[in-house]
Design an enzyme around this catalytic site. Structure first.
Site, PDB file in Angstrom:
ATOM      1  N   HIS A 249      31.355  36.124  32.721  1.00 47.84           N
ATOM      2  CA  HIS A 249      30.752  36.070  31.386  1.00 47.84           C
ATOM      3  C   HIS A 249      29.498  35.176  31.382  1.00 47.84           C
ATOM      4  O   HIS A 249      29.415  34.199  30.630  1.00 47.84           O
ATOM      5  CB  HIS A 249      31.772  35.580  30.353  1.00 47.84           C
TER       6      HIS A 249
ATOM      7  N   GLU B 271      39.905  36.797  29.490  1.00 44.93           N
ATOM      8  CA  GLU B 271      38.980  35.891  30.178  1.00 44.93           C
ATOM      9  C   GLU B 271      39.551  34.485  30.196  1.00 44.93           C
ATOM     10  O   GLU B 271      40.078  34.050  29.170  1.00 44.93           O
ATOM     11  CB  GLU B 271      37.611  35.901  29.476  1.00 44.93           C
TER      12      GLU B 271
ATOM     13  N   ARG C 108      31.639  43.313  25.091  1.00 43.61           N
ATOM     14  CA  ARG C 108      32.901  42.565  25.055  1.00 43.61           C
ATOM     15  C   ARG C 108      33.922  43.361  25.855  1.00 43.61           C
ATOM     16  O   ARG C 108      33.939  44.608  25.810  1.00 43.61           O
ATOM     17  CB  ARG C 108      33.406  42.393  23.624  1.00 43.61           C
TER      18      ARG C 108
HETATM   19  N1  NAD Z   1      27.965  39.083  28.039  1.00 42.56           N
HETATM   20  C1  NAD Z   1      27.458  38.151  27.283  1.00 42.56           C
HETATM   21  O1  NAD Z   1      27.363  36.992  27.653  1.00 42.56           O
HETATM   22  C2  NAD Z   1      26.923  38.499  25.931  1.00 42.56           C
HETATM   23  C3  NAD Z   1      25.846  37.775  25.425  1.00 42.56           C
HETATM   24  C4  NAD Z   1      25.350  38.135  24.191  1.00 42.56           C
HETATM   25  C5  NAD Z   1      25.918  39.166  23.471  1.00 42.56           C
HETATM   26  N2  NAD Z   1      26.978  39.833  23.984  1.00 42.56           N
HETATM   27  C6  NAD Z   1      27.587  40.926  23.219  1.00 42.56           C
HETATM   28  O2  NAD Z   1      26.582  41.880  22.918  1.00 42.56           O
HETATM   29  C7  NAD Z   1      26.755  42.298  21.582  1.00 42.56           C
HETATM   30  C8  NAD Z   1      25.469  42.881  21.073  1.00 42.56           C
HETATM   31  O3  NAD Z   1      24.506  41.873  20.837  1.00 42.56           O
HETATM   32  P1  NAD Z   1      23.129  42.255  20.095  1.00 42.56           P
HETATM   33  O4  NAD Z   1      22.416  40.967  19.835  1.00 42.56           O
HETATM   34  O5  NAD Z   1      22.404  43.323  20.829  1.00 42.56           O
HETATM   35  O6  NAD Z   1      23.714  42.833  18.716  1.00 42.56           O
HETATM   36  P2  NAD Z   1      23.079  43.888  17.739  1.00 42.56           P
HETATM   37  O7  NAD Z   1      23.823  43.762  16.467  1.00 42.56           O
HETATM   38  O8  NAD Z   1      21.594  43.721  17.699  1.00 42.56           O
HETATM   39  O9  NAD Z   1      23.388  45.297  18.424  1.00 42.56           O
HETATM   40  C9  NAD Z   1      24.619  45.940  18.375  1.00 42.56           C
HETATM   41  C10 NAD Z   1      24.404  47.440  18.414  1.00 42.56           C
HETATM   42  O10 NAD Z   1      25.679  48.072  18.499  1.00 42.56           O
HETATM   43  C11 NAD Z   1      25.674  49.183  17.614  1.00 42.56           C
HETATM   44  N3  NAD Z   1      27.037  49.501  17.189  1.00 42.56           N
HETATM   45  C12 NAD Z   1      27.931  48.723  16.545  1.00 42.56           C
HETATM   46  N4  NAD Z   1      29.073  49.393  16.321  1.00 42.56           N
HETATM   47  C13 NAD Z   1      28.891  50.628  16.839  1.00 42.56           C
HETATM   48  C14 NAD Z   1      29.692  51.779  16.916  1.00 42.56           C
HETATM   49  N5  NAD Z   1      30.938  51.784  16.402  1.00 42.56           N
HETATM   50  N6  NAD Z   1      29.196  52.859  17.529  1.00 42.56           N
HETATM   51  C15 NAD Z   1      27.960  52.864  18.040  1.00 42.56           C
HETATM   52  N7  NAD Z   1      27.147  51.798  18.013  1.00 42.56           N
HETATM   53  C16 NAD Z   1      27.601  50.697  17.394  1.00 42.56           C
HETATM   54  C17 NAD Z   1      24.816  48.744  16.453  1.00 42.56           C
HETATM   55  O11 NAD Z   1      24.343  49.884  15.740  1.00 42.56           O
HETATM   56  C18 NAD Z   1      23.704  48.013  17.191  1.00 42.56           C
HETATM   57  O12 NAD Z   1      22.743  48.940  17.610  1.00 42.56           O
HETATM   58  C19 NAD Z   1      27.267  41.055  20.865  1.00 42.56           C
HETATM   59  O13 NAD Z   1      27.962  41.366  19.669  1.00 42.56           O
HETATM   60  C20 NAD Z   1      28.179  40.431  21.901  1.00 42.56           C
HETATM   61  O14 NAD Z   1      29.486  40.922  21.754  1.00 42.56           O
HETATM   62  C21 NAD Z   1      27.506  39.515  25.196  1.00 42.56           C
HETATM   63  O1  DGY Z   2      28.143  36.613  22.222  1.00 39.99           O
HETATM   64  C1  DGY Z   2      27.540  35.822  22.933  1.00 39.99           C
HETATM   65  O2  DGY Z   2      26.541  35.182  22.572  1.00 39.99           O
HETATM   66  C2  DGY Z   2      28.020  35.560  24.329  1.00 39.99           C
HETATM   67  O3  DGY Z   2      29.021  36.408  24.700  1.00 39.99           O
HETATM   68  C3  DGY Z   2      28.422  34.134  24.432  1.00 39.99           C
HETATM   69  O4  DGY Z   2      27.960  33.602  25.567  1.00 39.99           O
END
Ligand code: NAD
Ligand code: DGY
Length: 324
Positions: free
Chosen positions: A285, A266, A237
């Site tokens: 994004h 954004e 994010r």
């Molecule tokens: N760019 C995009 O389009 C897009 C798409 C999907 C997800 N995302 C972002 O990616 C993030 C992660 O998705 P995911 O499915 O891998 O989630 P997830 O919950 O599987 O992984 C998140 C990781 O972050 C770690 N974490 C959280 N807080 C922390 C901290 N303070 N210090 C260190 N590590 C920490 C957790 O331990 C975990 O390993 C989502 O929450 C979203 O914001 C962005």
């Molecule tokens: O968190 C997510 O799934 C993405 O950022 C949205 O597209």
């Protein structure tokens, strides 16, 4: 009588039909205060909402006293006030897993595009600058065998580690809230503290959620700890990085380049200094934005709402304590 729900995102026809077979659906364009005011009765009766990106907070919830479930077409849920939902017994459903591989592909795209200067090179070709054999002013840096640091070793971090380890023979460092046994066993990933990760990585890749703890986790102090040759990638994010500090670091040459799919604001304002820098690859994004994955996310969100409102939740609930 079917329960009433509010849909604030366009769905493919077949998924809309599936949703309508379970619910009376009111379709809206957004959840802005004006929209809520104009559709007060729909909000007063809504037991569920489904959409993405819009802010869902106490102010909105006050208009929807019958709400029992909110289903977001995303894995990230930082736009929801989870405590407020939980206090009202409202289940928050999200779409993990279905988008993991696609987002990891996007992160690898950013790694490759920034290191090999692919976007800049392509723009120069289009501008007619390719007039003969190219010299060092067109060269990039290698990706293979370089050290990749992953901040946030969750689902997406793990899928990125797999690509980097098997595809590019990269040593992997990671930082997360806890050790990740699978990443260590399958991809030789080494757990380290944030400072070590910043100091030793050639690519610092962020796949963190946005929380109070991660907000501005990467600021001027952290950027100064990175190698001047290092590249910062963010698909978590935007506000995880202090964007002003990043702009200064890029201008000063503190770090080499940045590949960004997410931003503090954004859409990214067109006057952002980031857009003037040839060493920045800025994407709109698109982490999960393929036809296949966006369909699967929407289908998952529809199924999640059906499960939540029929009392049949088996997975994908952010606050399962409300289900008891
Ligand atoms: N760019 C995009 O389009 C897009 C798409 C999907 C997800 N995302 C972002 O990616 C993030 C992660 O998705 P995911 O499915 O891998 O989630 P997830 O919950 O599987 O992984 C998140 C990781 O972050 C770690 N974490 C959280 N807080 C922390 C901290 N303070 N210090 C260190 N590590 C920490 C957790 O331990 C975990 O390993 C989502 O929450 C979203 O914001 C962005
Ligand atoms: O968190 C997510 O799934 C993405 O950022 C949205 O597209």
């Amino acid at each position: 009588m079917k329960p009433s729900v509010i849909l604030y995102k366009k769905l493919p026809d077949d998924l809309l039909t599936r949703l309508e077979s379970h619910f009376n659906v009111t379709q809206l364009s957004d959840l802005s205060p004006e929209t809520v005011k104009q559709n007060a009765e729909a909000f007063a009766n809504a037991q569920g909402i489904l959409g993405s990106s819009e802010k869902v907070d106490e102010a909105l919830l006050e208009h929807a006293p019958k709400l029992r479930a909110a289903s977001t077409v995303s894995v990230g849920y930082d736009n929801f006030d989870v405590d407020a939902l939980t206090a009202r017994g409202i289940a928050l459903m999200h779409t993990p897993t279905v988008l993991t591989e696609t987002v990891a592909d996007t992160m690898m795209t950013l790694v490759l595009a920034t290191a090999r200067r692919a976007v800049e090179g392509a723009e120069r070709v289009k501008a007619g600058e390719w007039k003969g054999s190219i010299g060092p002013d067109w060269f990039g840096i290698d990706v293979h065998h370089k050290t990749l640091g992953i901040l946030g070793m969750g689902r997406i971090g793990l899928a990125l580690a797999q690509r980097a380890h098997f595809g590019f023979s990269m040593p992997i460092l990671y930082n997360a809230r806890r050790h990740h046994k699978e990443a260590e066993e399958r991809f030789d990933a080494r757990y380290c503290d944030l400072d070590t990760l910043l100091a030793e990585s050639d690519f610092v890749c962020i796949s963190l959620p946005l929380t109070e703890e991660t907000h501005h986790m990467i600021g001027a102090e952290q950027l100064a700890k990175m190698k001047p040759s290092a590249i910062l990638i963010n698909a978590g994010r935007g506000p995880v990085i202090d964007e002003k500090a990043l702009i200064q670091a890029l201008q000063a040459g503190t770090i080499h380049a940045a590949g960004l799919d997410v931003f503090e604001q954004e859409p990214l304002p067109v006057d952002s200094p980031l857009l003037e820098m040839p060493n920045v690859v800025a994407l709109p994004h698109i982490g999960s934005a393929t036809h296949e994955t966006r369909y699967n996310m929407a289908a998952c969100a529809v199924d999640n709402l059906i499960a939540a409102l029929t009392g049949d939740v088996k997975e994908n609930c952010v606050n399962p304590q409300v289900l008891k």
